[in-house]
Each structure stands twice: as structure tokens, then as C-alpha cells.
Design an enzyme around this catalytic site. Structure first.
Site, PDB file in Angstrom:
ATOM      1  N   LYS A 182       0.853  -1.195   0.000  1.00  0.00           N
ATOM      2  CA  LYS A 182       0.000   0.000   0.000  1.00  0.00           C
ATOM      3  C   LYS A 182       0.886   1.241   0.000  1.00  0.00           C
ATOM      4  O   LYS A 182       1.539   1.556   0.987  1.00  0.00           O
ATOM      5  CB  LYS A 182      -0.924   0.058   1.217  1.00  0.00           C
ATOM      6  N   GLU A 258      10.415   1.213  10.361  1.00  0.00           N
ATOM      7  CA  GLU A 258      11.327   2.361  10.221  1.00  0.00           C
ATOM      8  C   GLU A 258      10.474   3.597  10.416  1.00  0.00           C
ATOM      9  O   GLU A 258       9.599   3.890   9.601  1.00  0.00           O
ATOM     10  CB  GLU A 258      12.026   2.330   8.859  1.00  0.00           C
ATOM     11  N   CYS A 292      13.577  11.276   6.736  1.00  0.00           N
ATOM     12  CA  CYS A 292      13.615  10.866   8.143  1.00  0.00           C
ATOM     13  C   CYS A 292      14.992  11.066   8.759  1.00  0.00           C
ATOM     14  O   CYS A 292      15.129  11.224   9.959  1.00  0.00           O
ATOM     15  CB  CYS A 292      13.210   9.403   8.258  1.00  0.00           C
ATOM     16  N   GLU A 391       9.177  15.942  15.689  1.00  0.00           N
ATOM     17  CA  GLU A 391       9.604  15.855  14.287  1.00  0.00           C
ATOM     18  C   GLU A 391       8.754  16.825  13.459  1.00  0.00           C
ATOM     19  O   GLU A 391       7.526  16.724  13.449  1.00  0.00           O
ATOM     20  CB  GLU A 391       9.416  14.425  13.766  1.00  0.00           C
TER      21      GLU A 391
HETATM   22  P1  NAD Z   1       2.247   7.996   8.069  1.00  0.00           P
HETATM   23  O1  NAD Z   1       2.553   7.156   9.246  1.00  0.00           O
HETATM   24  O2  NAD Z   1       1.222   9.065   8.195  1.00  0.00           O
HETATM   25  O3  NAD Z   1       1.762   7.095   6.827  1.00  0.00           O
HETATM   26  C1  NAD Z   1       2.562   6.036   6.340  1.00  0.00           C
HETATM   27  C2  NAD Z   1       1.661   5.026   5.671  1.00  0.00           C
HETATM   28  O4  NAD Z   1       0.816   4.414   6.642  1.00  0.00           O
HETATM   29  C3  NAD Z   1       0.732   5.605   4.606  1.00  0.00           C
HETATM   30  O5  NAD Z   1       0.675   4.718   3.526  1.00  0.00           O
HETATM   31  C4  NAD Z   1      -0.604   5.674   5.336  1.00  0.00           C
HETATM   32  O6  NAD Z   1      -1.725   5.611   4.478  1.00  0.00           O
HETATM   33  C5  NAD Z   1      -0.539   4.443   6.201  1.00  0.00           C
HETATM   34  N1  NAD Z   1      -1.376   4.468   7.400  1.00  0.00           N
HETATM   35  C6  NAD Z   1      -1.776   5.538   8.123  1.00  0.00           C
HETATM   36  N2  NAD Z   1      -2.519   5.144   9.185  1.00  0.00           N
HETATM   37  C7  NAD Z   1      -2.599   3.790   9.130  1.00  0.00           C
HETATM   38  C8  NAD Z   1      -3.223   2.795   9.932  1.00  0.00           C
HETATM   39  N3  NAD Z   1      -3.896   3.114  11.045  1.00  0.00           N
HETATM   40  N4  NAD Z   1      -3.091   1.506   9.571  1.00  0.00           N
HETATM   41  C9  NAD Z   1      -2.383   1.159   8.472  1.00  0.00           C
HETATM   42  N5  NAD Z   1      -1.789   2.056   7.660  1.00  0.00           N
HETATM   43  C10 NAD Z   1      -1.874   3.360   7.993  1.00  0.00           C
HETATM   44  O7  NAD Z   1       3.647   8.589   7.604  1.00  0.00           O
HETATM   45  P2  NAD Z   1       3.922   9.612   6.439  1.00  0.00           P
HETATM   46  O8  NAD Z   1       3.402  10.955   6.840  1.00  0.00           O
HETATM   47  O9  NAD Z   1       3.486   9.009   5.155  1.00  0.00           O
HETATM   48  O10 NAD Z   1       5.519   9.626   6.420  1.00  0.00           O
HETATM   49  C11 NAD Z   1       6.286  10.462   7.224  1.00  0.00           C
HETATM   50  C12 NAD Z   1       6.861   9.712   8.398  1.00  0.00           C
HETATM   51  O11 NAD Z   1       7.616   8.597   7.934  1.00  0.00           O
HETATM   52  C13 NAD Z   1       7.833  10.548   9.190  1.00  0.00           C
HETATM   53  O12 NAD Z   1       7.650  10.298  10.567  1.00  0.00           O
HETATM   54  C14 NAD Z   1       9.189  10.029   8.747  1.00  0.00           C
HETATM   55  O13 NAD Z   1      10.252  10.256   9.643  1.00  0.00           O
HETATM   56  C15 NAD Z   1       8.895   8.577   8.567  1.00  0.00           C
HETATM   57  N6  NAD Z   1       9.892   7.927   7.704  1.00  0.00           N
HETATM   58  C16 NAD Z   1      10.808   7.085   8.279  1.00  0.00           C
HETATM   59  C17 NAD Z   1      11.794   6.488   7.500  1.00  0.00           C
HETATM   60  C18 NAD Z   1      12.839   5.568   8.103  1.00  0.00           C
HETATM   61  O14 NAD Z   1      13.553   4.913   7.349  1.00  0.00           O
HETATM   62  N7  NAD Z   1      12.958   5.495   9.416  1.00  0.00           N
HETATM   63  C19 NAD Z   1      11.843   6.768   6.134  1.00  0.00           C
HETATM   64  C20 NAD Z   1      10.895   7.632   5.596  1.00  0.00           C
HETATM   65  C21 NAD Z   1       9.914   8.215   6.383  1.00  0.00           C
END
Ligand code: NAD
Length: 487
Positions: A182, A258, A292, A391
Site C-alpha cells: 500500500k 522504520e 527521516c 519531528e
Molecule cells: P504515516 O505514518 O502518516 O503514513 C505512512 C503510511 O501508513 C501511509 O501509507 C498511510 O496511508 C498508512 N497508514 C496511516 N494510518 C494507518 C493505519 N492506522 N493503519 C495502516 N496504515 C496506515 O507517515 P507519512 O506521513 O506518510 O511519512 C512520514 C513519516 O515517515 C515521518 O515520521 C518520517 O520520519 C517517517 N519515515 C521514516 C523512514 C525511516 O527509514 N525510518 C523513512 C521515511 C519516512
């Protein structure tokens, strides 16, 4: 000069059992270009029905011919996927730039080549792995037999869509699993094209499936809850990770996380300031600060503080915020209105907390559309300000002076996050000493973002669970059975 617009945005369908399909109820949502606020196209909105269909296809494929493929056969498929990504590099970079608002030049130089390399790297790596074997005196030999985990749910964020999807999908397929993916709702296009590429590369029907949609009560929630998904690889916010963990608890899924970061960038006065500034510009503002690993908390040893601020601010003012497709753009648009408002709200918090905004903090002149924000440097904040603790995930950094090594270590660790850190010093002993005390999964000394894909990647505390990279990825995407044979 603007990059020639040869590539058109695409409408995105689900990809299930080797075919592109609409949602059963025909529902879709609009995909918005964050740089123009115009509609790029439509995206099929999946939910439980589509996830059920995709999981059933993935389970059949897992127990079908995919089960009998050898590592060498899968390695050839991974290599072919990497090659096809490179053949379509410009198209993919263009779609990534339209979807995310990031500069085309960045997507073309980093995101897409790295996506191809993720497949090329694991194509080689999986053919070189061994397994544990022990001889127990004359009594027995023990060896570990490796098999796939099963059907894996891969849930992705929007900031590096293709780079991060391929980082997970390559070892997942390499170890013989099947996948239900997804992508983030904001960035569906490159994942959709990747499905075409997988098919062309010879991935059998049902092995890779893609369901578009949102999080809770949508495709993301349906994946987390699904009883027939064995493992979830998630990249996103800690709060989402926690929600997924709760949903996944009933079926005891294996999890790889992650998550977010609030990474310290620690600059000692003995470091080479020009080199520090050149890299700190990137570690602060690359991809609009939506990485991130960005070093959003900068700590500078007092003797270098004023000099650093003056030179850093001057260089940051030279960064060009502009249209993502212009080839001289350094900073593009933030992903969405919602995120733009959230990032701006942190700048308001800083102002209310009495901070000084050295540069940025506002929409650049001449922009009436799009989620553009000037790179922003903030000083004068207390360590308890939410701007220093939470963040922000945008082009915003705080800069704070320090006097003592112990003091900066304490401040660096004063956070729930533990993803990465950067240390700048020419004192080798200090580099080791400080690195060993910083609570982060990835620590760079005199560099940033330098990666070798064999090394462990991931965060501690609220920044993640487990590591990926090299053998760590292999371990997540496989199960081991220890086999003991009495001699
Ligand atoms: P997010 O957690 O809002 O969404 C990530 C994904 O999860 C999306 O596809 C979203 O639709 C899905 N999602 C949301 N709620 C859900 C639920 N309850 N159940 C299942 N799926 C759900 O994150 P974002 O805003 O897309 O990304 C930014 C975040 O990602 C930041 O915190 C960033 O630091 C982190 N990030 C971490 C890494 C790493 O390698 N550590 C890399 C990239 C981004």
C-alpha cells in the site's frame, strides 16, 4: 530552464493477481500536484474487499510456482527489475517529482537510481548468503534451513516513495515471499509503474500486488488486520506504527518498523567548517527537509557558533525554492496543504517561544499556488520547545550552541527518537567516544547519508523496530528452522 514535460501523470489502479483493476465499488480519489494544487489524476480507493482479493492472490502465488523458484532464478528477476527501472529512469523521476513536489533533478539523481540499485544489490546479495551450521562434538550436526515468511504487507510513506518501496520489495521477493503493497495516498504513481515493470521482468501473477487507499478503515487498516498476512514492513510515523501494532496483534504478525527522527547534527569547533556547511545544507534541506534522516537539531560548539551561523545562513539564503521541474530548483514544494500547515504551525510555535528566525519562515515571494516554504533557520529556543522536541519533517532546523561534550551528548539523547546522528570533529578519540554514547541506530562522523546497503539500517527508541540492510533484511524476510541430525 524547465525540464521538458514529456511524461504525463497517470491514473492509478490497483494491481492484483497480475492485472490492473478498479475498486469493486468503483471508488476513487483525486491525486493533487503539491506544486500547482491541480489535479494530476485519479487513484482507485481500495479497502477490505481489494485487500482480501490481493491477499488471496498472494497466498496462491506463494504456494504456486514461485515456491519452486531458486535463488538464482529470483536473482535474475531482481536484476531485470533494476535494469527496467533504469530504462524508465526519466519517466519515473518525472512522476515522482509531480507526485511529491521534490525537484526532478533530485529524483533523477538519487531516488530512481537508488531504486534500481536496491534491486541490483539484493540480486547479488541473496546469491551469496550462507546459513548457521554447528557440529556438536560427535553427537550431532545442526544447520539452519531458511524459508520465506509468507505473505508480506508493505505500507509506505510519501517522502521517498519509490526508493523506500524498492528497499523493502527487493529482499522480500528475493527471499521468495509474496507482497501486498500500500503506497502512501499522496504518492501513488511510481508504485503503479513499478507493477508494470515487475510484470515485464517476469514476476508471476499474484506475487506482487498493489492496493491504493488510505490508512485506518481503508487499505492500510485492512492490511494490518488481515489474518492471512504473515508480516508487515512499515515505514512512517511512530503513531501509525503503534496503531498498526495494535491491529496486527490478534494475528501476531512479524513487524519491521522504520519510523520518524529528530536527528542531532553535532558540530565541534575543530571540524572543517566549509565541509560542515556544505553537507549541513543537504542534511537540513534536501527533499524540502522531508527525509527521516535529516539533521533537524543542529548543535554547534560555542567557539564556532557565530562563524557557523553567519556562513550557514548566507548559503541557505542562496538556495532556490522553485518549481520542481526547473532544473535549477534546490527546494521544491511540501507534500500537501495539511503538511504545509503543520510545518508552518511549528514556526508559529517557535515565534511564540521567543525564537529568532534567522532566515525563511514564510512562503517565498511570487508564489500564489503550491505548498512552498523558504528554508528556515531558528535560534534561541529552549530544549523544551516543541520545535526542538517534535519531528517537523520540513525545511526547518534549530541551531543551539554548546560548551561541553557531556552537555551536547545529554541534549542529543534528550528525545524519544533514536534514528540517526551526525558528528563533526577531527579528533578521532572524541569521534568514537561521542558516537558510542549517542542513542541512534545510524551515526555518521564527518559525513551524512553515506550508505552501504550491507550495513544495519534502522532506529532505536520510537524510531523503529529491527534493522534492515544486508543480512538484517534477509533475516526479516525469512524464517529459520534449525535441523538437528544425530550422528
Ligand atoms: P504515516 O505514518 O502518516 O503514513 C505512512 C503510511 O501508513 C501511509 O501509507 C498511510 O496511508 C498508512 N497508514 C496511516 N494510518 C494507518 C493505519 N492506522 N493503519 C495502516 N496504515 C496506515 O507517515 P507519512 O506521513 O506518510 O511519512 C512520514 C513519516 O515517515 C515521518 O515520521 C518520517 O520520519 C517517517 N519515515 C521514516 C523512514 C525511516 O527509514 N525510518 C523513512 C521515511 C519516512
Amino acid at each position: 530552464m524547465q525540464v521538458e514535460t514529456r511524461v504525463r501523470a497517470i491514473n492509478c489502479l490497483h494491481f492484483i493477481n497480475g492485472r490492473f483493476v478498479e475498486s469493486q465499488n468503483q471508488k476513487s480519489f483525486e491525486n493533487i500536484n503539491p506544486a500547482t494544487e491541480e489535479v494530476l489524476g485519479t487513484v482507485a480507493e481500495g479497502g477490505k474487499a481489494e485487500v482480501d482479493y490481493a491477499v488471496a492472490a498472494a497466498r496462491r502465488a506463494l504456494n504456486g510456482p514461485w515456491k519452486n523458484t531458486t535463488l538464482v532464478e529470483r536473482s535474475k528477476i531482481l536484476r531485470r527489475i533494476g535494469d527496467l527501472i533504469l530504462e524508465r529512469q526519466e519517466e519515473l523521476a518525472h512522476l515522482e517529482s509531480l507526485d511529491t513536489g521534490k525537484p526532478f533533478s533530485l529524483a533523477n539523481k538519487i531516488d530512481v537510481p537508488r531504486a534500481a540499485f536496491n534491486f541490483h544489490f539484493f540480486a547479488d546479495y541473496i546469491t551469496s548468503i550462507g546459513t548457521d551450521a554447528y557440529q556438536q562434538d560427535d553427537q550431532a550436526i545442526h544447520y539452519a534451513y531458511r524459508r520465506p515468511v509468507g505473505v508480506v504487507g508493505i505500507i509506505k510513506p510519501w517522502n521517498l516513495p519509490l526508493l523506500l518501496l524498492t528497499w523493502k520489495l527487493a529482499p522480500c521477493l528475493g527471499m521468495g515471499n509474496t507482497a501486498v503493497i500500500k503506497p502512501a495516498e499522496w504518492t501513488p504513481m511510481t508504485a503503479t509503474v513499478l507493477m508494470e515493470i515487475c510484470k515485464e521482468a517476469g514476476v508471476p501473477d499474484g506475487v506482487v500486488n498493489l492496493v491504493h487507499g488510505f490508512g485506518p478503515n481503508s487499505a492500510g487498516g485492512a492490511i494490518s488486520e488481515h489474518p492471512d498476512i504473515d508480516a508487515i514492513s512499515f515505514i512512517g510515523e511512530p503513531g501509525t506504527g503503534s496503531a498498526i501494532m495494535k491491529s496486527a496483534a490478534d494475528s501476531l504478525k512479524k513487524l519491521s518498523y522504520e519510523l520518524g527522527g529528530k536527528n542531532p547534527n553535532i558540530i565541534f569547533a575543530d571540524s572543517d567548517l566549509d565541509e560542515v556547511i556544505e553537507t549541513t545544507i543537504k542534511s537540513s534541506f534536501i527533499n524540502q527537509g522531508e527525509v527521516c534522516l535529516c539533521g533537524s537539531r543542529i548543535y554547534v560548539e560555542r567557539p564556532a557558533y557565530e562563524d557557523f551561523l553567519e556562513k550557514f545562513t548566507a548559503k541557505v539564503k542562496e538556495l532556490k525554492v522553485g518549481q520542481p521541474l526547473d532544473d535549477d530548483t534546490n527546494v521544491g514544494a511540501l507534500i500537501s496543504k495539511e503538511h504545509y500547515d503543520r510545518v508552518n504551525s511549528y514556526i508559529d510555535i517557535a515565534r511564540n517561544d521567543g525564537a529568532t528566525i534567522l532566515t525563511g519562515g514564510k512562503r517565498p515571494e511570487g508564489f500564489t499556488k503550491g505548498y512552498f516554504l523558504e528554508p528556515t533557520i531558528i535560534t534561541g529556543l529552549d530544549r523544551n520547545s516543541r520545535c526542538v522536541r517534535e519531528e517537523i519533517f520540513g525545511p526547518v532546523v534549530t541551531v543551539t550552541p554548546f560548551d561541553m561534550e557531556e552537555e551536547v551528548i545529554m541534549q542529543a539523547n534528550d528525545t524519544h527518537f533514536g534514528l540517526s546522528a551526525t558528528i563533526w570533529t577531527n579528533d578521532l578519540k572524541r569521534a568514537h567516544r561521542v558516537a558510542h554514547q549517542i542513542e541512534a541506530g545510524i551515526i555518521w562522523v564527518n559525513t551524512w547519508f553515506l550508505r552501504d546497503l550491507r550495513t544495519p539500517f534502522g532506529g532505536m527508541k520510537h524510531s523503529g523496530i529491527g534493522r534492515t540492510g544486508g543480512m538484517h533484511s534477509i533475516d526479516f524476510y525469512s524464517e529459520l528452522s534449525n535441523i538437528t541430525i544425530k550422528l
